[in-house]
Structure formats: C-alpha cells, structure tokens
Design a protein around this motif. Structure first.
Motif, PDB file in Angstrom:
ATOM      1  N   UNK A 158       5.661  -9.241 -15.986  1.00  0.00           N
ATOM      2  CA  UNK A 158       4.387  -8.928 -15.346  1.00  0.00           C
ATOM      3  C   UNK A 158       4.258  -9.578 -13.974  1.00  0.00           C
ATOM      4  N   UNK A 159       4.858 -10.759 -13.791  1.00  0.00           N
ATOM      5  CA  UNK A 159       4.759 -11.461 -12.513  1.00  0.00           C
ATOM      6  C   UNK A 159       5.607 -10.837 -11.414  1.00  0.00           C
ATOM      7  N   UNK A 160       6.460  -9.886 -11.779  1.00  0.00           N
ATOM      8  CA  UNK A 160       7.275  -9.183 -10.787  1.00  0.00           C
ATOM      9  C   UNK A 160       6.536  -7.999 -10.181  1.00  0.00           C
ATOM     10  N   UNK A 161       5.380  -7.658 -10.761  1.00  0.00           N
ATOM     11  CA  UNK A 161       4.705  -6.409 -10.403  1.00  0.00           C
ATOM     12  C   UNK A 161       3.666  -6.623  -9.307  1.00  0.00           C
ATOM     13  N   UNK A 162       3.801  -5.826  -8.265  1.00  0.00           N
ATOM     14  CA  UNK A 162       2.870  -5.858  -7.137  1.00  0.00           C
ATOM     15  C   UNK A 162       1.670  -4.948  -7.387  1.00  0.00           C
ATOM     16  N   UNK A 201      -8.290  -2.411 -11.051  1.00  0.00           N
ATOM     17  CA  UNK A 201      -8.146  -1.016 -10.633  1.00  0.00           C
ATOM     18  C   UNK A 201      -9.073  -0.758  -9.451  1.00  0.00           C
ATOM     19  N   UNK A 202      -8.490  -0.609  -8.278  1.00  0.00           N
ATOM     20  CA  UNK A 202      -9.283  -0.478  -7.055  1.00  0.00           C
ATOM     21  C   UNK A 202      -9.708   0.958  -6.802  1.00  0.00           C
ATOM     22  N   UNK A 203      -9.019   1.922  -7.427  1.00  0.00           N
ATOM     23  CA  UNK A 203      -9.336   3.330  -7.200  1.00  0.00           C
ATOM     24  C   UNK A 203      -8.728   4.164  -8.315  1.00  0.00           C
ATOM     25  N   UNK A 204      -8.908   5.464  -8.224  1.00  0.00           N
ATOM     26  CA  UNK A 204      -8.330   6.371  -9.211  1.00  0.00           C
ATOM     27  C   UNK A 204      -6.812   6.249  -9.245  1.00  0.00           C
ATOM     28  N   UNK A 205      -6.201   5.854  -8.111  1.00  0.00           N
ATOM     29  CA  UNK A 205      -4.745   5.881  -7.984  1.00  0.00           C
ATOM     30  C   UNK A 205      -4.065   4.533  -8.168  1.00  0.00           C
ATOM     31  N   UNK A 206      -4.763   3.403  -7.933  1.00  0.00           N
ATOM     32  CA  UNK A 206      -4.092   2.108  -7.867  1.00  0.00           C
ATOM     33  C   UNK A 206      -4.711   1.045  -8.775  1.00  0.00           C
ATOM     34  N   UNK A 207      -3.825   0.261  -9.412  1.00  0.00           N
ATOM     35  CA  UNK A 207      -4.170  -1.028 -10.009  1.00  0.00           C
ATOM     36  C   UNK A 207      -3.317  -2.064  -9.281  1.00  0.00           C
ATOM     37  N   UNK A 208      -3.938  -3.109  -8.745  1.00  0.00           N
ATOM     38  CA  UNK A 208      -3.170  -4.084  -7.970  1.00  0.00           C
ATOM     39  C   UNK A 208      -3.231  -5.466  -8.622  1.00  0.00           C
ATOM     40  N   UNK A 209      -2.219  -6.266  -8.336  1.00  0.00           N
ATOM     41  CA  UNK A 209      -2.172  -7.644  -8.820  1.00  0.00           C
ATOM     42  C   UNK A 209      -2.852  -8.556  -7.814  1.00  0.00           C
ATOM     43  N   UNK A 210      -3.625  -9.522  -8.318  1.00  0.00           N
ATOM     44  CA  UNK A 210      -4.319 -10.448  -7.434  1.00  0.00           C
ATOM     45  C   UNK A 210      -3.338 -11.220  -6.558  1.00  0.00           C
ATOM     46  N   UNK A 211      -2.237 -11.663  -7.155  1.00  0.00           N
ATOM     47  CA  UNK A 211      -1.277 -12.475  -6.405  1.00  0.00           C
ATOM     48  C   UNK A 211      -0.513 -11.674  -5.354  1.00  0.00           C
ATOM     49  N   UNK A 212      -0.645 -10.342  -5.398  1.00  0.00           N
ATOM     50  CA  UNK A 212       0.082  -9.516  -4.435  1.00  0.00           C
ATOM     51  C   UNK A 212      -0.714  -9.228  -3.164  1.00  0.00           C
ATOM     52  N   UNK A 213      -1.995  -9.589  -3.146  1.00  0.00           N
ATOM     53  CA  UNK A 213      -2.823  -9.249  -1.987  1.00  0.00           C
ATOM     54  C   UNK A 213      -2.397 -10.072  -0.767  1.00  0.00           C
ATOM     55  N   UNK A 214      -1.995  -9.369   0.271  1.00  0.00           N
ATOM     56  CA  UNK A 214      -1.556 -10.012   1.511  1.00  0.00           C
ATOM     57  C   UNK A 214      -2.691 -10.077   2.528  1.00  0.00           C
ATOM     58  N   UNK A 215      -3.479  -9.005   2.584  1.00  0.00           N
ATOM     59  CA  UNK A 215      -4.548  -8.923   3.574  1.00  0.00           C
ATOM     60  C   UNK A 215      -5.590  -7.917   3.106  1.00  0.00           C
ATOM     61  N   UNK A 216      -6.863  -8.158   3.440  1.00  0.00           N
ATOM     62  CA  UNK A 216      -7.949  -7.240   3.122  1.00  0.00           C
ATOM     63  C   UNK A 216      -8.673  -6.898   4.418  1.00  0.00           C
ATOM     64  N   UNK A 217      -8.798  -5.605   4.698  1.00  0.00           N
ATOM     65  CA  UNK A 217      -9.412  -5.147   5.939  1.00  0.00           C
ATOM     66  C   UNK A 217     -10.677  -4.349   5.649  1.00  0.00           C
ATOM     67  N   UNK A 226      -6.595  -2.671   1.298  1.00  0.00           N
ATOM     68  CA  UNK A 226      -5.782  -3.790   0.833  1.00  0.00           C
ATOM     69  C   UNK A 226      -4.341  -3.601   1.296  1.00  0.00           C
ATOM     70  N   UNK A 227      -3.778  -4.650   1.873  1.00  0.00           N
ATOM     71  CA  UNK A 227      -2.386  -4.648   2.299  1.00  0.00           C
ATOM     72  C   UNK A 227      -1.575  -5.490   1.314  1.00  0.00           C
ATOM     73  N   UNK A 228      -0.506  -4.905   0.778  1.00  0.00           N
ATOM     74  CA  UNK A 228       0.388  -5.612  -0.133  1.00  0.00           C
ATOM     75  C   UNK A 228       1.686  -5.980   0.586  1.00  0.00           C
ATOM     76  N   UNK A 229       2.468  -6.893   0.035  1.00  0.00           N
ATOM     77  CA  UNK A 229       3.691  -7.357   0.718  1.00  0.00           C
ATOM     78  C   UNK A 229       4.716  -6.262   0.996  1.00  0.00           C
ATOM     79  N   UNK A 230       4.921  -5.340   0.029  1.00  0.00           N
ATOM     80  CA  UNK A 230       5.991  -4.359   0.253  1.00  0.00           C
ATOM     81  C   UNK A 230       5.556  -2.904   0.098  1.00  0.00           C
ATOM     82  N   UNK A 231       4.527  -2.636  -0.697  1.00  0.00           N
ATOM     83  CA  UNK A 231       4.117  -1.239  -0.896  1.00  0.00           C
ATOM     84  C   UNK A 231       3.528  -0.680   0.397  1.00  0.00           C
ATOM     85  N   UNK A 232       4.086   0.453   0.855  1.00  0.00           N
ATOM     86  CA  UNK A 232       3.610   1.041   2.121  1.00  0.00           C
ATOM     87  C   UNK A 232       3.639   2.562   2.086  1.00  0.00           C
ATOM     88  N   UNK A 233       3.730   3.133   0.889  1.00  0.00           N
ATOM     89  CA  UNK A 233       3.829   4.588   0.788  1.00  0.00           C
ATOM     90  C   UNK A 233       2.501   5.287   1.016  1.00  0.00           C
TER      91      UNK A 233
END
Length: 251
Positions: A158-162, A201-217, A226-233
C-alpha cells in the motif's frame, strides 16, 4: 410532492437540491444528522420522498427508522458499492451511487412518480443491514494488492501506491515509480477497503494517497488541483463538493 434531503455534507446536499430543481422537484427541508432528523420527524408531517445518505456524521441513517415509524419512499444516496446495496434493496427503496449522475437521478425520480399515489412504507431488516454496512472503516484495511503481469503475479504494498484512477471502464494503481497496473476492482469498492486517513477520493476518477501529495493549487470554480510526484497523464482536480472534506482530511 413533498421532498427532503438528509445528508451530513452540506455542499453535497445543496448540489443535490440544485439537481432536483432542474427536474422540477422542490426540496422543503435539508437535515444533516441522525439526531436532527429524529427531532424533525417527531414534530413534522412526513414527506412523500426522502433522499437519504447512509453514513451520517453521528451514525448510520437507519437509526432514524429505529426511533421513528416513517411512511415515506426513500432513495438512498451513498458511496457504498452496488453489490453491498443488493443486500437490502426493497420494492419501496431505490439508491443512487455518489457522485450522483443527473440521468440516474432523473430515472429514480421518475420511478417514484410512477408509483404515486401509492403509499410507501419503509420496512427494513436492520440487523442484516448493519452486518453488511455498519462501521466500514473499523475493519482491517488493505495492506497490499496482487496484480497479474503476463504469467507472473506482483505484490504491491500500500505504501508504494501514489493513487488509484479509473479509465476506459478499468481501475488502475499508479505507483511512485511511475507505473500503472490494472486491478479487478472499482473505486467504489476501494473506498471501503482503504484506510480513510491515508487515502481520499477526490473525484469520480481519482483516489489519492495523502503521502503522495506534492503540491495543491487553487483551481477554477472553487476547486483544487493536486500535483503528485509522478502521475501526469491527466489533471487531478478535487471536485467542488469534496473540497471542504478534502481540506479537513489534509489537516
């Protein structure tokens, strides 16, 4: 017809009210807790139709029916997965999965209107319902996932998941090493399996991990990005009705 909403998240209640107004359904009252609902039903005429969230801030909404004999049709609004809901769906009950789709809402309202002027009485097996649904966050949370890669099985802690995301009717894990893995689940099921202190769950499409949050705009229409470390699709946008809960979650 007379209609009320029982929903502990006030932005979600207001959003549902606006969607109902588009269908020419006026909401007379909005209630936000088990305690408030019991007090209201004790002193007011019961409505024709109730839009009812299952999990309220002070307990399961079924507790209302244990205290008050309510003769109203009920449409549940819930994040519980469809499989669990089949355990107690009765002829007098319908349900809508959150986030509520306007077309699904229109169908549910049409079903109710088609039954008028029949009187609807809610009859539920509370013990069965509670066994299926009560306190979902008290159970053991997911610690790992097993995914199939060709002829191999890979275990992802679980700790590997962004984040988790849905795409083309599939659900995927995205890991911190920028890899995607298809899993046999849905975001609705994952919401019940994951630790709510670690995942949101931030939206219909995404569930994010708290530890993965890099930046919030700050984003448009009172939303957040929400900006994550590697997800950019795709952009990860916190839907407007979830912004308040999201801010509480991140502390």
């Amino acid at each position: 017809m007379t209609t009320i909403i029982i929903e502990d998240e006030k932005p979600a209640a207001r959003l549902l009210q606006r969607k109902l107004q588009k269908l020419n359904v006026e909401v007379g009252v909005m209630l936000h807790s088990v305690e408030e609902s019991i007090a209201w039903f004790s002193n007011n005429a019961h409505p024709d139709l109730i839009f009812l969230d299952i999990q309220l801030s002070d307990g399961l909404s079924f507790e209302i029916f244990e205290k008050i004999e309510i003769r109203s049709a009920v449409i549940f609004t819930t994040a519980y997965d469809e499989y669990a809901l089949r355990a107690f769906k009765l002829n007098s009950i319908d349900y809508l999965l959150k986030p509520i789709d306007e077309e699904d809402l229109e169908v549910s309202v049409a079903k109710f209107k088609a039954r008028l002027p029949k009187q609807n009485m809610v009859q539920m097996d509370f013990d069965q319902i509670k066994r299926m649904l009560s306190n979902p966050f008290d159970k053991n949370h997911k610690k790992r996932f097993t995914v199939k890669i060709g002829q191999h099985l890979k275990v992802i802690a679980i700790d590997e998941i962004e984040c988790f995301f849905s795409e083309n009717k599939g659900t995927y894990i995205h890991t911190f090493d920028n890899r995607n893995y298809l899993i046999e689940s849905t975001l609705e099921v994952l919401e019940q399996e994951l630790d709510p202190e670690k995942f949101f769950r931030v939206s219909r499409k995404f569930i994010i991990a708290l530890r993965s949050i890099k930046e919030i705009l700050i984003h448009s229409n009172s939303r957040l990005k929400v900006i994550l470390p590697s997800y950019a699709e795709d952009e990860i946008i916190v839907s407007r009705e979830k912004v308040s809960d999201f801010k509480t979650w991140i502390g």
